[in-house]
Design a protein around this motif. Structure first.
Motif, PDB file in Angstrom:
ATOM      1  N   GLN A   1       0.829  -1.197   0.000  1.00 21.58           N
ATOM      2  CA  GLN A   1       0.000   0.000   0.000  1.00 21.58           C
ATOM      3  C   GLN A   1       0.873   1.260   0.000  1.00 21.58           C
ATOM      4  O   GLN A   1       0.598   2.223  -0.723  1.00 21.58           O
ATOM      5  N   ALA A   2       1.933   1.228   0.797  1.00 26.47           N
ATOM      6  CA  ALA A   2       2.850   2.368   0.828  1.00 26.47           C
ATOM      7  C   ALA A   2       3.532   2.549  -0.533  1.00 26.47           C
ATOM      8  O   ALA A   2       3.712   3.673  -1.012  1.00 26.47           O
ATOM      9  N   MET A   3       3.897   1.436  -1.161  1.00 24.65           N
ATOM     10  CA  MET A   3       4.521   1.496  -2.483  1.00 24.65           C
ATOM     11  C   MET A   3       3.554   2.076  -3.523  1.00 24.65           C
ATOM     12  O   MET A   3       3.950   2.880  -4.367  1.00 24.65           O
ATOM     13  N   LEU A   4       2.296   1.675  -3.444  1.00 22.28           N
ATOM     14  CA  LEU A   4       1.299   2.186  -4.390  1.00 22.28           C
ATOM     15  C   LEU A   4       1.121   3.695  -4.230  1.00 22.28           C
ATOM     16  O   LEU A   4       1.033   4.432  -5.224  1.00 22.28           O
ATOM     17  N   GLU A   5       1.078   4.162  -2.979  1.00 27.16           N
ATOM     18  CA  GLU A   5       0.959   5.599  -2.731  1.00 27.16           C
ATOM     19  C   GLU A   5       2.172   6.349  -3.306  1.00 27.16           C
ATOM     20  O   GLU A   5       2.036   7.443  -3.866  1.00 27.16           O
ATOM     21  N   LYS A   6       3.357   5.745  -3.166  1.00 28.89           N
ATOM     22  CA  LYS A   6       4.577   6.362  -3.710  1.00 28.89           C
ATOM     23  C   LYS A   6       4.498   6.437  -5.236  1.00 28.89           C
ATOM     24  O   LYS A   6       4.868   7.456  -5.847  1.00 28.89           O
ATOM     25  N   LEU A   7       4.021   5.348  -5.867  1.00 27.57           N
ATOM     26  CA  LEU A   7       3.880   5.337  -7.325  1.00 27.57           C
ATOM     27  C   LEU A   7       2.919   6.426  -7.798  1.00 27.57           C
ATOM     28  O   LEU A   7       3.169   7.092  -8.809  1.00 27.57           O
ATOM     29  N   PHE A   8       1.819   6.602  -7.069  1.00 28.75           N
ATOM     30  CA  PHE A   8       0.854   7.637  -7.444  1.00 28.75           C
ATOM     31  C   PHE A   8       1.474   9.035  -7.307  1.00 28.75           C
ATOM     32  O   PHE A   8       1.230   9.915  -8.139  1.00 28.75           O
ATOM     33  N   ARG A   9       2.284   9.239  -6.256  1.00 28.95           N
ATOM     34  CA  ARG A   9       2.936  10.549  -6.078  1.00 28.95           C
ATOM     35  C   ARG A   9       3.910  10.814  -7.223  1.00 28.95           C
ATOM     36  O   ARG A   9       4.006  11.929  -7.734  1.00 28.95           O
ATOM     37  N   GLU A  10       4.650   9.772  -7.614  1.00 28.18           N
ATOM     38  CA  GLU A  10       5.585   9.923  -8.732  1.00 28.18           C
ATOM     39  C   GLU A  10       4.838  10.221 -10.026  1.00 28.18           C
ATOM     40  O   GLU A  10       5.283  11.033 -10.847  1.00 28.18           O
ATOM     41  N   ASP A  11       3.692   9.562 -10.203  1.00 30.02           N
ATOM     42  CA  ASP A  11       2.870   9.823 -11.386  1.00 30.02           C
ATOM     43  C   ASP A  11       2.391  11.267 -11.413  1.00 30.02           C
ATOM     44  O   ASP A  11       2.369  11.914 -12.472  1.00 30.02           O
ATOM     45  N   GLU A  12       1.995  11.779 -10.237  1.00 26.49           N
ATOM     46  CA  GLU A  12       1.521  13.160 -10.153  1.00 26.49           C
ATOM     47  C   GLU A  12       2.633  14.141 -10.518  1.00 26.49           C
ATOM     48  O   GLU A  12       2.414  15.132 -11.227  1.00 26.49           O
ATOM     49  N   ALA A  13       3.842  13.846 -10.026  1.00 29.48           N
ATOM     50  CA  ALA A  13       4.979  14.726 -10.342  1.00 29.48           C
ATOM     51  C   ALA A  13       5.281  14.694 -11.842  1.00 29.48           C
ATOM     52  O   ALA A  13       5.544  15.726 -12.473  1.00 29.48           O
TER      53      ALA A  13
END
Length: 619
Positions: free
Chosen positions: A577-589
């Motif tokens: 779940q933490a990894m998925l949140e990180k991936l979404f943040r990277e996608d947003e950037a």
């Protein structure tokens, strides 16, 4: 009731249902047994007959809450659509059952037709609480026979009103006098129903809106309970069914924006009070009278169940139900009901029935209630034993280069439709006779056969098949079929439907790589639509869904290696779940960079266009 008695009653409620589930019986039966043990005629004798009646009277409010919650689930349009079932099969059930039971009373007990007909009409009414509870426990309330049963119960509640009003007719006719019917009371009852409809339509929702504005949760709970209690008091004041009034009020609030809040607030009270109601029914069972005249009471109980169940079964078949669902409908509504107690009390006061016949019939009704979950349990177990096909498997056609589809439900049918449209031959198999017969009516080519059995797969000519589509709903049957095909026909590729993640792991164990979880892609597609609805652009929504899909499929393959270690799976779930949140943040950037990069050229082009335009108009 003292505090000690209340503690004992709550302890019985806390233990009865779990113990009943442990022994594989319905929770309702557990409450009944607990009531018998605690009641004035049981082993404990912790509650007197007066206490039992007090508890029963109080707990009847649970039935009222149950009908209110059911009303919340039924919108007025749906109720209107049910009118044919309510007034059609409901009228037939009450009329035919009343006459049949009256005939039994006249033929075998030599009673006059007036009290026999009155008793027959009282016994024709089933227990709304018992029937709905056992149907809900078995997840049958939403089935066709469950809806049909509800329609009959609703009409019975309606029929109780005129039966109570007409009780004096039976008494005075038996005494050879002119009938005296309180037409004013009857008109007052109908007027009250109209009043509840009008108030519920125009006042209740506005009242709940005012309470909701306070944002005080306990105030909303109090308002929900007040709604039901208020309707109960109004209906009881004019001698009508409180359950019917609560149902009408619930149905009128079905379109309300506060419907879910009302359900959440009232649900716990309804469950607790229904448990107390069933326990109080058990307390009220007069074991002394049962021991004094066991032959008579047991004979009457069996006669009641057999007559009602037979009529309900035939009506169910007449409505197009299969034998199994018709039998479930018959058993669910075969008992006497709580309104029968009311009618017997009114009939005894009016001189229609004597004291002893009323007491005997009350015991018969209680025993018939206790038999309902037992009959349904026996039917379920016998049906499970008889689940083996009653007709031979279909003869399968000769094919070559075809596709074999195992399981022709909602999943397999979609694959079949595509193959059929492309002219690709296929053999579709399903274990359900009803499903095969049903889809054939729509022109689908399906055959009755158990695809988890080797002889059926051989008959489907798996050795000549181009592919095997595994779409069986039952996980164990699905695995048996996959194992056999992998072993005997390794050259045939398997395309499998996985019911859930654990099923997917088991398929991966066999080396089935072409596998899809049944709701995964549909859920992703819906999530994409949700993102669009929340204001995200088409590109961003698609990227969110793609990121999640790639992450989840990667995790599925990685978790497969740890599928036997629950602790590690739990740890990976947290880190995933933490990894998925990180991936979404990277996608947003990344998306912000893209947007900025696109914005720059557009702004430059806009400024150049503006300058060119200015040069054109500048003198």
């Amino acid at each position: 009731m003292t505090l000690n008695e209340l503690a004992i009653l709550l302890a019985a409620l806390a233990l009865a249902a779990p113990l009943a589930r442990f022994f594989g019986i319905a929770a309702v039966l557990g409450y009944l047994v607990a009531g018998v043990l605690l009641g004035p005629y049981g082993v404990g004798r912790l509650f007197s007959e007066h206490d039992a009646q007090q508890v029963l009277h109080f707990a009847e409010f649970g039935v009222v809450l149950l009908l209110f919650l059911i009303g919340l689930e039924l919108r007025p349009k749906r109720l209107w659509a049910m009118r044919q079932a309510v007034f059609g099969i409901g009228t037939l059930q009450v009329a035919i059952t009343s006459l049949a039971l009256a005939f039994v009373g006249i033929l075998f007990f030599g009673t006059q037709w007036q009290p026999s007909l009155f008793a027959g009409a009282a016994l024709a009414l089933s227990s709304t609480a018992f029937a709905l509870q056992v149907l809900e426990e078995n997840n049958e309330l939403s089935t066709r026979h469950g809806r049909l049963g509800f329609s009959v119960l609703l009409f019975q509640d309606l029929a109780a009103i005129p039966l109570i009003a007409l009780t004096p007719y039976f008494a005075v006719t038996a005494a050879k006098s002119a009938p005296v019917i309180d037409y004013f009371a009857f008109a007052k009852g109908l007027g009250t129903i109209v009043l509840v409809v009008v108030v519920g339509r125009y006042v209740l929702d506005a009242f709940l809106r005012l309470v909701a504005l306070s944002r005080v949760k306990e105030a909303m709970t109090a308002a929900a309970l007040l709604t039901v209690v208020g309707v109960t008091l109004i209906m009881e004041a004019v001698g009508l069914s409180a359950s019917l009034g609560a149902f009408i009020a619930g149905a009128l609030l079905a379109e309300s924006s506060y419907r879910h809040e009302l359900e959440a607030d009232i649900g716990p009270f309804e469950g607790l009070l229904l448990g107390i109601f069933f326990t109080a029914i058990g307390m009220s069972l007069n074991l002394g009278l049962l021991l004094a005249e066991p032959g008579l009471i047991i004979s009457l109980t069996l006669a009641l169940i057999v007559v009602k169940a037979t009529i309900l079964f035939l009506l169910g078949r007449w409505q197009g139900l299969e034998a199994g669902p018709s039998r479930r409908l018959a058993f669910a509504l075969s008992q006497g009901g709580e309104f029968a107690f009311v009618l017997l009390s009114v009939g005894q006061a009016a001189g229609v029935l004597g004291s002893k016949p009323s007491q005997i019939l009350a015991v018969v009704i209680t025993l018939s209630m206790a038999m309902t979950p037992v009959l349904l349990l026996l039917d379920r177990r016998l049906s499970a034993k008889a689940k083996a096909p009653t007709r031979p498997f279909d003869t399968l056609p000769d094919n070559d280069g075809h596709v074999v589809i195992a399981g022709f439900g909602r999943f397999g049918q979609i694959t079949a439709r595509v193959l059929r449209a492309k002219g690709i031959p296929f053999t579709a198999l399903d274990i359900s006779v009803e499903q095969v017969d049903f889809v054939r009516r729509f022109g689908n080519k399906a055959f009755f056969g158990d695809a988890s059995r080797p002889e059926v797969l051989e008959a489907a000519q798996m050795d000549k098949a181009r592919a095997f589509v595994l779409a069986i709903d039952d996980v164990e049957a699905s695995m048996r079929a996959a194992e056999y095909v992998k072993k005997q026909y390794p050259h045939v590729p398997i395309y499998a439907r996985a019911r859930d993640r654990m099923h997917a792991y088991r398929l991966l164990d066999l080396g089935v790589a072409a596998m899809r979880r049944e709701t995964f892609l549909a859920s992703l597609d819906l999530t994409r639509s949700l993102m669009l609805g929340l204001g995200y652009s088409e590109r961003v929504a698609s990227r969110i869904v793609k990121t999640f899909r790639d992450h989840d499929e990667r995790r599925l393959n990685e978790d497969y290696k740890l599928s036997s270690d629950v602790e590690k799976l739990l740890e990976r779930a947290r880190t995933s779940q933490a990894m998925l949140e990180k991936l979404f943040r990277e996608d947003e950037a990344e998306e912000a960079k893209l947007a900025h990069a696109e914005k720059g050229p557009r702004e430059g082009k806009t400024s150049r266009d503006a300058k060119a335009k200015a040069d054109t108009i500048d003198p």
